[in-house]
Motif scaffolding. Structure first.
Motif, short mmCIF file in Angstrom:
data_model
loop_
_atom_site.label_atom_id
_atom_site.label_comp_id
_atom_site.label_asym_id
_atom_site.label_seq_id
_atom_site.Cartn_x
_atom_site.Cartn_y
_atom_site.Cartn_z
N GLU A 23 25.23 41.07 76.19
CA GLU A 23 25.88 40.08 75.25
C GLU A 23 26.92 40.46 74.72
O GLU A 23 27.69 39.07 73.78
N GLU A 24 27.00 41.51 74.03
CA GLU A 24 28.17 40.91 73.07
C GLU A 24 29.64 41.10 73.64
O GLU A 24 30.69 41.00 73.49
N ALA A 25 29.47 41.59 75.09
CA ALA A 25 30.35 41.87 75.34
C ALA A 25 30.84 40.04 76.10
O ALA A 25 31.65 39.82 76.56
N ASP A 26 30.25 39.21 76.21
CA ASP A 26 30.00 37.73 76.63
C ASP A 26 29.94 37.60 78.24
O ASP A 26 30.60 36.82 78.73
N LEU A 27 28.96 38.74 78.85
CA LEU A 27 28.64 38.51 80.19
C LEU A 27 27.03 37.90 80.58
O LEU A 27 26.50 37.57 79.71
N PRO A 28 27.47 36.86 81.86
CA PRO A 28 26.08 36.53 81.73
C PRO A 28 24.92 37.70 82.29
O PRO A 28 25.09 38.60 82.55
N HIS A 29 23.79 36.96 82.03
CA HIS A 29 22.45 38.01 82.37
C HIS A 29 21.97 38.85 83.64
O HIS A 29 22.03 37.45 84.32
N ILE A 30 21.99 39.60 83.62
CA ILE A 30 21.50 40.66 85.12
C ILE A 30 20.28 40.88 84.91
O ILE A 30 20.86 42.03 83.44
N ARG A 31 19.55 41.17 85.52
CA ARG A 31 19.08 42.26 85.36
C ARG A 31 19.68 43.27 86.16
O ARG A 31 20.91 44.09 87.23
N PHE A 32 19.07 45.26 85.07
CA PHE A 32 19.54 45.98 85.24
C PHE A 32 19.77 46.38 87.05
O PHE A 32 20.85 46.77 87.39
N HIS A 33 18.85 46.34 87.79
CA HIS A 33 18.47 46.28 88.90
C HIS A 33 19.83 45.54 89.65
O HIS A 33 20.48 46.47 90.78
#
Length: 95
Positions: A23-33
């Protein structure tokens, strides 16, 4: 991965930290896997040997890797054909 005092990190805390960092890097949400799949796909696109990829992913058999990521290979067929054409004919063939 471990905590600041050297104890194993709680998996839930790792996921929480991962979410905060994306979120801080303004990246899209992805699962850790999904990072695992991204890593494998990038290695395939770099033409790394499939045996090496299988080892890095912890697959005991290369067929597991091929079954999971083989769908990425057809996209590479044209590139392989183009390289072979360049090697044989020295230029792009119209065929």
């Amino acid at each position: 991965m471990c905590t600041e005092i050297g104890k194993p990190i709680n998996p839930r805390n790792l996921l929480r930290i991962f979410k905060i960092l994306t979120e801080e890097a303004d990246l899209p949400h992805i699962r850790f896997h999904d990072l695992r799949h991204t890593h494998a796909a990038l290695m395939i696109f770099q033409n790394e040997p499939m045996k090496l990829i299988a080892e890095r992913l912890g697959h005991s058999k290369i067929t597991t890797t091929m079954d999971t990521y083989g769908h990425l290979l057809p996209n590479m067929q044209q590139d392989a054909s183009d390289r072979l054409d360049q090697t044989i004919f020295g230029s792009s063939s119209p065929y």
